[in-house]
Every structure is written in structure tokens, then in C-alpha cells.
Motif scaffolding. Structure first.
Motif, PDB file in Angstrom:
ATOM      1  N   GLU A  15      12.754  50.648  22.117  1.00 47.78           N
ATOM      2  CA  GLU A  15      12.426  51.697  23.450  1.00 47.78           C
ATOM      3  C   GLU A  15      13.825  52.620  23.773  1.00 47.78           C
ATOM      4  OE1 GLU A  15       9.443  48.396  25.901  1.00 47.78           O
ATOM      5  OE2 GLU A  15      11.723  48.367  26.156  1.00 47.78           O
ATOM      6  N   VAL A  19       9.371  54.930  22.047  1.00 45.39           N
ATOM      7  CA  VAL A  19       8.247  54.359  21.316  1.00 45.39           C
ATOM      8  C   VAL A  19       7.047  55.478  21.699  1.00 45.39           C
ATOM      9  CG1 VAL A  19       6.468  52.495  21.070  1.00 45.39           C
ATOM     10  CG2 VAL A  19       9.199  51.978  21.418  1.00 45.39           C
ATOM     11  N   THR A  56       7.840  55.123  15.967  1.00 44.59           N
ATOM     12  CA  THR A  56       9.066  54.289  16.691  1.00 44.59           C
ATOM     13  C   THR A  56      10.094  53.999  15.441  1.00 44.59           C
ATOM     14  OG1 THR A  56       9.798  52.624  18.184  1.00 44.59           O
ATOM     15  CG2 THR A  56       8.230  52.025  16.671  1.00 44.59           C
TER      16      THR A  56
END
Length: 476
Positions: A15, A19, A56
């Protein structure tokens, strides 16, 4: 995945970089989604449709938490089911990801994709050259190619190559077959210098032979303790397994013959400092053992401590990952002078913290750096200048996101000039080279007691076979 690293890779690690749920090419086309945007552009320019899925990445650390890997995988699989029917699946994966219960995340993902699309849909995979090429990856895909360059400046070129091969495979014009040569070697082999520069040229020349579709050398990731680790060379041909086998073996033996000439060349900290020549242009020192790109913490103090102890002037070092020090400097504000404890937070491989009086020269929120053609987040960054009289013009850059130093703008974006420095220290093993080598009077690779052991013969593997060079003189 650095399987020796104690810190697991959780969702927060993904994160903090980003993402993206099928929209990376639109939301961040110059950053994490740069490759997605590139690939979407060439596919749509050919009149085809794109179903984009998850994008990601996380900085290397310990094994990914099981439920995190499974959630990421299952999102991709759900997107694929929703997009059916498809003609091709193209993936950009690292190739050396491991999770709790999974030594081969990429092989697991590709196998699940094959189960969904069946045997007739072409699956192509692009891997980082520091991959573990596994039998499961090979069995589940039609074509696998790896980057050829280290630093990885050819991601887009390899993506375009794979896309073209997938189109011809889906159209029935090609029948790819692959042969793999296990080099039984562990190491790091930058392609910016000889003999690897010429070896890359030899692979490219081999691809011009009739019937040869692609040649790849997977260097392997030395700090991934999994069964199928190590350097492997593979050749993809158009339905000619004998040609694939003979060429893979010939190039694999050629790579083996270069092994002694390609041993890593590192020097000690004091020898590196002795090489600084004031007024002669920047000497670039790579702190190779504390590279976050290899799973290190990025907060080791071994070089910083010696710079202070020896009173080295006109030098910049970065980026050190230190959330506490960044927070303290934010509280103090720009222009403040304070006594600060820097680095040495994450364990023995980080060394001891350094206590030093500093002046806060700049604080930049949401700082980024260029990273091999994309933008990478550094988080809140702080420019410090040592102010305790031991050094004149010793500058330190702290970051709140753990990542290796790729781009010169990691420094210049804070206001630090580089051309007039006598020494620049970067937390990186090789990816810095693309931007810093043109600035450098000389580039040196510095060995410290950091988290990445460059004595490849002594890495404490438990899963992979010890039958490899340089641990064994001739594993063949």
C-alpha cells in the motif's frame, strides 16, 4: 523475497507504494502503472481490447504473509474470470516472490491462470532477471522471457517483444518450445561492464538465428532460499526443441566459462574513503549490502559512521530509512539544529545508531525519485547537514518509505547539488548506475557487514542445494 529477512512483507508494504485495481495505467501512468500504460498503448494501437488487472509491488523483505499473497492472487484470478473469453494473458512478474507456504508464488499464480483459461489460450510472462525460473512456471506458460539488462532499463522493450510473440502464438503462426540450462551458479552480474556487456550482445545475436524466438538469462536472486534458485539460461524456439536445447547448453556453458571474470569486486569502507579526491569530481560509493531492493533495511550506519570519524567533507549519503528521525525533524522544522539519533534501528545488520548534531535544511512531503523510467515514492524526506564541527558539508538524506536510491533527483529534488560533491553514497547495489555513473569520476562498490551477504559461497541456505558455484568448484 529475501527469505533471510526477519520482517515479513504485509499488505502495508504494497500500500505504501500503491495498489491499483485495474486502473494503474490511468491513475499513475508515470509511476507504478507506467508499464501498464505502455502496454495498454501498444495493444490498443493495434486495435485490440485490454482487460487490466491488479498492479502493485512492495520493496523486498521477508516472506509475504500468506493471506496477503492469496488475496492479491485471487483478485487477479477474479478479474480474469470476469474478462473471459480472452485470447492472451500477459504478465509482468518479478519471479522471486515467496510467501508463507509458497516458495514459488509466480508459478502458483500462472498455474491457476492456466486452469481458468485452458490449454489453448497463450500465456506469456515477463520476469525480472533476478528470478527463480521454475518448472511450474514453464509448464503453465507458453513463453517466458526475462529482462536482459542490470540495471533493468529494458522492461518496456521486453514487454513489446513478449506481446508480439503472444500475438503470433495466438494466431497459430508460432509454436513456442523452451529448453533450460541450469548454470548452477549464484551471484550478481551487472551488465554495465565486461564481460557481461558482451554476453548480452551474444544473447541478442543468438535471437537473430532462424527459428530462435527469445533468449533469456535468469541471474537468480541470491538471498532467496528456495529449491529452484540459481542462474538459469533458457531459449525459446519456434517448434524446434533440438535447436532450443543445443543453443541453451552452448550459451549456458559460455556463461559458466566467464565465472571467474565476473566475481563481484567490492572494497572496504576505509579503502573507499581513501579514494575520495577533493575537487576532482564526485566519487560514487554504492552501499551494496544495505540495499532495500535486496531486502535490507536501508538504515545501516557503517559508512556514515566512518565518514564522521574521519572528518570527510563535501559528501552526501542517502537515502536512509528512519521513520523516527524523520518524525523528529518534522517536529523541529526546517532550519532547526538538534541532536539526532540516525539509523541502526533494525538489527545487527544495521549497525549501531549514530548520534550527531544536525541542521534541518529541508523537509519535503511526498518526495519521489526517477526509477528506471518511472517515478517511485520516497515519502517524507529530510535533508540534514552535519553541524557538530566534525565535517564540513556532510549531507544526509532520510526517507520515510524504505527503498533503494535509483535517481539523482532523490537528492537534487531536495535542493542538494551533486556536481560539486567530492563523494556521493547511495543505498543501492546496481540500479543507481543508470543515473549516477554519468555524474561520477568513478563508481566503487563498498562491502559492509549489512544484511546482504556478498560472499555467495557462505550464504546459509537450508532449502536449496549446496551444489553450486562458488561454494563448489565444479557443480557440473
Amino acid at each position: 523475497t529475501n527469505t533471510f529477512a526477519a520482517t515479513p512483507t504485509g499488505m502495508a508494504a504494497f500500500e505504501e507504494i500503491g495498489v491499483f485495481h485495474g486502473d494503474a495505467s490511468v491513475r499513475e501512468p508515470a509511476g507504478a502503472g507506467a508499464f501498464m500504460a505502455y502496454l495498454r498503448g501498444i495493444i490498443e494501437a493495434d486495435g485490440h481490447q485490454v482487460a487490466e488487472s491488479l498492479c502493485t509491488l512492495a520493496q523486498p523483505a521477508g516472506r509475504t504473509v500468506r493471506h496477503v499473497y492469496e488475496a492479491l492472487r485471487d483478485e487477479i484470478l477474479a478479474d480474469l474470470r470476469a474478462a473471459l473469453p480472452v485470447d492472451c494473458v500477459q504478465l509482468l512478474l518479478h519471479g522471486a516472490m515467496a510467501a508463507d507456504g509458497y516458495d514459488d508464488c509466480e508459478g502458483d499464480l500462472i498455474a491457476h491462470i492456466r486452469d481458468i483459461v485452458g490449454p489453448q489460450v497463450a500465456i506469456g510472462v515477463e520476469l525480472d532477471l533476478h528470478c527463480h525460473f521454475t518448472a511450474r512456471m514453464q509448464a503453465a506458460s507458453d513463453i517466458i522471457i526475462a529482462f536482459k539488462e542490470y540495471p533493468h532499463i529494458d522492461t518496456d522493450a521486453r514487454g513489446r517483444e513478449l506481446y508480439a510473440l503472444l500475438l503470433d502464438t495466438a494466431g497459430g503462426r508460432l509454436r513456442p518450445v523452451t529448453a533450460v540450462h541450469d548454470c548452477k551458479m549464484v551471484g550478481l552480474w551487472p551488465t554495465t561492464r565486461e564481460p557481461m556487456r558482451s554476453f548480452v550482445s551474444a544473447m541478442e545475436a543468438a535471437e537473430r538465428q532462424p527459428g530462435v524466438l527469445s533468449v533469456s538469462l535468469g541471474h537468480g536472486f541470491p538471498w532467496g532460499d528456495v529449491v529452484e534458485a540459481g542462474a538459469k539460461l533458457w531459449v525459446v524456439t519456434d517448434n524446434d526443441p533440438a535447436l532450443a536445447r543445443s543453443l541453451a547448453d552452448a550459451l549456458g556453458r559460455r556463461f559458466w566459462d566467464l565465472r571467474e571474470a565476473m566475481r563481484p569486486v567490492t572494497i572496504g569502507v576505509d579503502q573507499a574513503i581513501d579514494s575520495i579526491m577533493p575537487g576532482r569530481g564526485p566519487l560514487v560509493l554504492a552501499d551494496v549490502a544495505d540495499n532495500p531492493g535486496g531486502g535490507a533495511a536501508g538504515d545501516s550506519t557503517f559508512i556514515l559512521r566512518r565518514l564522521l570519524e574521519r572528518g570527510v567533507n563535501n559528501t552526501v549519503i542517502g537515502c536512509l530509512w528512519d521513520l523516527g528521525a524523520v518524525h523528529t525533524c518534522q517536529s523541529a522544522g526546517e532550519g532547526a539544529e538538534l541532536d539526532l539519533r540516525i539509523g541502526g534501528k533494525c538489527g545487527p545488520a544495521s549497525g549501531d545508531p549514530v548520534d550527531v548534531r544536525v541542521k534541518v535544511r529541508a523537509i519535503v512531503a511526498d518526495h519521489t525519485q526517477s526509477a528506471l523510467g518511472t517515478r517511485e515514492r520516497l515519502g517524507t524526506c529530510v535533508w540534514l547537514e552535519v553541524a557538530d564541527g566534525r565535517c564540513q558539508g556532510l549531507h544526509i538524506v532520510l526517507s520515510s518509505i524504505r527503498t533503494q536510491t535509483y535517481g539523482a533527483d532523490a537528492f537534487t529534488g531536495l535542493g542538494i547539488g551533486l556536481a560539486d560533491k567530492d563523494c556521493i553514497v547511495v543505498k543501492s547495489t546496481q540500479h543507481f548506475h543508470a543515473e549516477f555513473a554519468p555524474l561520477a569520476r568513478e563508481v566503487l562498490y563498498v562491502s559492509t557487514p549489512g544484511a546482504m551477504n556478498f560472499d555467495f559461497a557462505t550464504i546459509a541456505y537450508k532449502r536449496r542445494s549446496p551444489d553450486y558455484w562458488p561454494r563448489v568448484a565444479d557443480p557440473h
